[in-house]
Design an enzyme around this catalytic site. Structure first.
Site, PDB file in Angstrom:
ATOM      1  N   HIS B  15       0.497  -0.670  -0.185  1.00 16.10           N
ATOM      2  CA  HIS B  15       0.297  -0.003  -0.103  1.00 16.10           C
ATOM      3  C   HIS B  15       1.202   1.512  -0.165  1.00 16.10           C
ATOM      4  O   HIS B  15       2.219   1.334   0.289  1.00 16.10           O
ATOM      5  CB  HIS B  15      -0.720   0.215   1.556  1.00 16.10           C
ATOM      6  N   CYS B  34       6.471   7.029   4.729  1.00 16.25           N
ATOM      7  CA  CYS B  34       4.880   5.792   3.872  1.00 16.25           C
ATOM      8  C   CYS B  34       4.208   6.277   3.319  1.00 16.25           C
ATOM      9  O   CYS B  34       3.012   5.294   2.660  1.00 16.25           O
ATOM     10  CB  CYS B  34       3.048   5.927   5.606  1.00 16.25           C
ATOM     11  N   HIS B  40       5.060   0.354  -0.141  1.00 16.83           N
ATOM     12  CA  HIS B  40       5.609  -0.357   0.641  1.00 16.83           C
ATOM     13  C   HIS B  40       5.148  -1.580   0.882  1.00 16.83           C
ATOM     14  O   HIS B  40       3.139  -1.638   0.531  1.00 16.83           O
ATOM     15  CB  HIS B  40       6.340  -0.157   1.937  1.00 16.83           C
ATOM     16  N   HIS B  42       3.063  -4.776   3.815  1.00 18.92           N
ATOM     17  CA  HIS B  42       2.742  -5.497   5.759  1.00 18.92           C
ATOM     18  C   HIS B  42       2.511  -6.877   5.224  1.00 18.92           C
ATOM     19  O   HIS B  42       1.320  -7.160   4.408  1.00 18.92           O
ATOM     20  CB  HIS B  42       1.834  -4.350   6.513  1.00 18.92           C
ATOM     21  N   ASP B  80      -5.423 -10.214   0.277  1.00 19.41           N
ATOM     22  CA  ASP B  80      -4.430 -10.815  -0.086  1.00 19.41           C
ATOM     23  C   ASP B  80      -2.992 -10.529  -1.604  1.00 19.41           C
ATOM     24  O   ASP B  80      -3.767 -11.106  -2.112  1.00 19.41           O
ATOM     25  CB  ASP B  80      -4.181 -12.435   0.654  1.00 19.41           C
ATOM     26  N   HIS B  81      -2.098 -10.412  -1.356  1.00 21.12           N
ATOM     27  CA  HIS B  81      -1.031 -10.642  -2.409  1.00 21.12           C
ATOM     28  C   HIS B  81      -1.708  -9.863  -2.821  1.00 21.12           C
ATOM     29  O   HIS B  81      -0.985  -9.754  -4.113  1.00 21.12           O
ATOM     30  CB  HIS B  81      -0.901 -12.483  -2.778  1.00 21.12           C
ATOM     31  N   GLU B 125      -0.442  -3.379  11.476  1.00 12.82           N
ATOM     32  CA  GLU B 125      -0.645  -3.348  10.892  1.00 12.82           C
ATOM     33  C   GLU B 125       1.146  -3.836  11.082  1.00 12.82           C
ATOM     34  O   GLU B 125       1.546  -4.188   9.879  1.00 12.82           O
ATOM     35  CB  GLU B 125      -0.335  -2.136  10.293  1.00 12.82           C
TER      36      GLU B 125
END
Lengths: 136, 136, 136, 136, 136, 136
Positions: B15, B34, B40, B42, B80-81, B125
């Site tokens: 994100h 960020c 980047h 998480h 996811d992913h 997060e």
């Protein structure tokens, strides 16, 4: 002005989820592999919270060693290394789901801890599934 | 007399925190690293709580396998992913902060879970930053 | 007579697993959703081990603050909140799998830490997948 | 409609539980080995929660970096690697039980964080004992 | 064909890192805030490994309850809720760094455990710093 | 130059430690409450390590999804929600101690994973007791 103090404990036990008035097939249809008639088991991780005011004389809400000993007497001594269905009378007529186990623990502690305190019970059945009950 | 049962899940995603109407410099000034335009990511760890009464017939608040499957359908399969900014429509006009992600997850689950239940969403997060939202 | 001291650190990053000489379809067939061209990301948790003798004068194998600072300079400052594929030159021609990231980290630290010490790198890509590399 | 965001921090400190107006024997009888006049110590793990509405412009409840810096200034800088009884003025006349430490931290943060936010403090004294205080 | 079994334990203690032949200023210059003359402290988390063959008659490498009791006698009873510098004779002339504490524990256990077994000691001083020693 | 990649998995099971040629009293004298004829149980947490060289073409030591599937087939499908003594043939004549379970898992995986790789098995029986076996 109140705080909640928490103490962790644990016990290992076998159990089976099922209804006596259902067949093995019916139990399997609803409870899945948790209804295995040969039992399976868990490392139950328990956190007991006690809510109350700080005693100005001691700085304690409750003596944590007292709380630790109560948990040992009411939970660990009765549940640890036991088959919950067979050996713990509380589950004679009660399905030992994590919800019911948490309520049984809460009720056992409620009888031993002064009514001025609130009580909460957090019970991990696995690292991924847990339940919280605070008597409300 | 109600309890809350919790189920853990997780998803990995990329994100970027930023406002479209700000320049990269303005975004960096507010959101820091960020706001990296190259993204980047998480490992998001999720805990969904469902509050309700114990069903006397089963000893369950809710079937945990049903809850697990709902989380998979509404959260893992969508997030996811993925790159949250680009690939998840909920964040087309919404900054994917952990607060907004938690609200999106709560709203998605609210549509799928019977109104008699309360819902809470806890979202890590990072191991050091997390958020809780329960719709109140 | 040697001991190993360990220091933990962490960084959050986006990445994509793929080969430049393969099509998106070929990459998806092999790397699955990890090959998402829009990237995904992780909270990487790192443990660096340094093996050596105890300095009789200090009781230290190595000054842990020095080790912490080295990890910050060589790993966190370069990797944290970055897109590994785009922004970290080490991965220009190297697929940023957890195995390759661990080797890059080990090599970066090897250049900075006295040869009398052994080095090991443990890298969690998720809480469920990790890798250890010690240069052997 | 409010959420709570949480930030973790930690500090290591020595302390002793005792009352100045009691003898060492009386303190031992009540506080046990926690009253050791030579002190013992803990790795205190802290989680600070801040409750408020999401700022529509940023997607934040509060800037987590700001929260991290406040915790550093008000807690870590004052408590870390200190003897709480001797070196932290808040405990000059207050027994540094985990309950009292949590209240001191809450009060320090309350003075620094806008009144529109709620604050909660969770403090682990050991991995098995912790306390939560939210000012109510 | 050998396996290693591990048992966890813990103790809380105060300590100070310093050399008696250095001034407070010299100690501070080298050991930083860990040299605080008023002490600080930690929750030490310990994992003891015992390596050996499986006893065909029992399926055990070593009786884990025996190992638990040995750790209690040799480590917990001596170190828990103590000031390591003042109250534990092993550190009269030895700086209680995590490295030296691990060696002291290893040596204490070595005297009590049959030579046919290998021993390893893993000691967490904080959740972020730890040491491993196996006597080699 | 080799690395080790690790994959976590878990299963819940009931078991009993005992020797068939001993009486319940003899079993209790040696195995304590672990010999309860009504069984108890655990959440077994498993980490499988695979050691090998990095494949230059992919950056993988081994495909982690393949490893995950192997663990599911050889361990989870056979052990999860089972009574190890009654339902898992490997323990027909073998006491299901954590040591023996680890060896059984190692042997099952050894048959499925290419001989060029080394294999290690880490098995937690409880959060406080675990075992490592690597076939040496």
């Amino acid at each position: 002005m109140s705080l909640t103090v928490y103490r962790k404990a644990h016990f290992n036990a076998a159990h089976r989820l099922y209804r006596k008035d259902w067949s093995d097939e019916e139990n399997y249809a609803f409870f899945g592999k948790c209804s295995n008639p040969n039992y399976h088991g868990h490392n139950y991780e328990l956190e007991v919270g006690v809510t109350g005011e700080i005693d100005k004389n001691t700085g304690f809400v409750i003596d944590m060693n007292l709380l630790r000993d109560l948990i040992k007497e009411e939970v660990e001594d009765s549940f640890d290394h036991k088959n919950l269905n067979i050996e713990v009378p509380d589950f004679k007529e009660l399905n030992p789901t994590m919800e019911n186990i948490a309520m049984v623990i809460w009720n056992r502690l409620r009888r031993r801890i002064d009514e001025k305190y609130g009580i909460s019970v957090k019970l991990y059945e696995t690292p991924r599934n847990y339940v919280i009950y605070d008597g409300k």
